[in-house]
Design an enzyme around this catalytic site. Structure first.
Site, PDB file in Angstrom:
ATOM      1  N   ASP A  47       0.874  -1.153   0.000  1.00 21.29           N
ATOM      2  CA  ASP A  47       0.000   0.000   0.000  1.00 21.29           C
ATOM      3  C   ASP A  47       0.923   1.216   0.000  1.00 21.29           C
ATOM      4  O   ASP A  47       2.157   1.077  -0.021  1.00 21.29           O
ATOM      5  CB  ASP A  47      -1.008  -0.015   1.155  1.00 21.29           C
ATOM      6  N   CYS A  48       0.369   2.410  -0.006  1.00 20.56           N
ATOM      7  CA  CYS A  48       1.214   3.601  -0.181  1.00 20.56           C
ATOM      8  C   CYS A  48       2.240   3.755   0.937  1.00 20.56           C
ATOM      9  O   CYS A  48       3.435   3.942   0.675  1.00 20.56           O
ATOM     10  CB  CYS A  48       0.351   4.858  -0.315  1.00 20.56           C
ATOM     11  N   SER A  49       1.808   3.633   2.182  1.00 21.72           N
ATOM     12  CA  SER A  49       2.752   3.831   3.293  1.00 21.72           C
ATOM     13  C   SER A  49       3.668   2.624   3.471  1.00 21.72           C
ATOM     14  O   SER A  49       4.811   2.773   3.920  1.00 21.72           O
ATOM     15  CB  SER A  49       1.996   4.134   4.588  1.00 21.72           C
ATOM     16  N   ALA A  67       0.601   6.427   6.832  1.00 18.23           N
ATOM     17  CA  ALA A  67       0.911   7.728   6.236  1.00 18.23           C
ATOM     18  C   ALA A  67       0.836   8.841   7.280  1.00 18.23           C
ATOM     19  O   ALA A  67       1.735   9.682   7.363  1.00 18.23           O
ATOM     20  CB  ALA A  67      -0.044   8.016   5.071  1.00 18.23           C
ATOM     21  N   HIS A  96      -2.914   9.487   1.990  1.00 14.58           N
ATOM     22  CA  HIS A  96      -2.077   8.930   0.924  1.00 14.58           C
ATOM     23  C   HIS A  96      -0.695   9.554   0.981  1.00 14.58           C
ATOM     24  O   HIS A  96      -0.544  10.728   1.310  1.00 14.58           O
ATOM     25  CB  HIS A  96      -2.701   9.189  -0.450  1.00 14.58           C
ATOM     26  N   HIS A 108       4.507   6.002  -6.274  1.00 13.47           N
ATOM     27  CA  HIS A 108       3.578   5.642  -5.192  1.00 13.47           C
ATOM     28  C   HIS A 108       2.813   4.385  -5.571  1.00 13.47           C
ATOM     29  O   HIS A 108       2.891   3.898  -6.688  1.00 13.47           O
ATOM     30  CB  HIS A 108       2.627   6.802  -4.889  1.00 13.47           C
TER      31      HIS A 108
END
Length: 162
Positions: A47-49, A67, A96, A108
């Site tokens: 995932d993004c983080s 995040a 995000h 990302h």
């Protein structure tokens, strides 16, 4: 033997260690095409983080998991006009995070059904921008230490008896 400017530059770069941000960026860029997985922090998906966590971990910098925690881990914030490669950029109420890859672009892991990719920072991203940080080991260590102190139980105070 005489070296030209480019040859000299290449020799100098070979001997110089990469900065942390470059190691993190190389890691993130290498993961392009990896599927988005909610809660993901492995090569099977990010995932993004989770992508930012592993990218900076590869550079020797420990980040918190989410995040919002990553944004809060640094007291020094970076403005939109001062973004540099390796900076973490946060959007949509800290929901995000991405990493600046080059001027005007970020890498990302966007959303379910998508993959890790580099994309241009759009006008929509500019409007959703919350802030940015430039990860460094000292910033994370200090924030982690302060968070632990806040979570620790209050010390037992001696009481006087008569």
């Amino acid at each position: 033997m005489t070296l030209n400017g480019q040859e000299l530059k290449e020799i100098q770069e070979q001997g110089a260690p990469k900065p942390s941000w470059q190691k993190a960026l190389d890691y993130a860029m290498d993961k392009r095409g990896t599927p988005y997985v909610w809660g993901g922090t492995t090569k099977r998906g990010y995932d993004c983080s989770g992508l930012m966590l592993r990218a900076y971990e590869s550079a020797g910098i420990d980040l918190p998991r989410t995040a919002a925690q990553q944004y809060s881990a640094f007291s020094r914030k970076i403005s939109w006009k001062n973004l540099k490669p390796g900076d973490l950029v946060f959007f949509s109420g800290l929901g995000h995070v991405g990493m600046i890859s080059r001027p005007g672009h970020m890498v990302h892991s966007p959303r379910t059904g998508d993959v890790v990719k580099e994309e241009k920072l759009s006008a929509w991203r500019r409007q959703a921008f919350v802030g940015a940080v430039r990860p460094d080991p000292a910033g994370v260590k200090l924030t982690t230490h302060l968070a632990k102190l806040r979570q620790a139980p209050a010390p037992v105070m001696p009481t006087a008896t008569l």
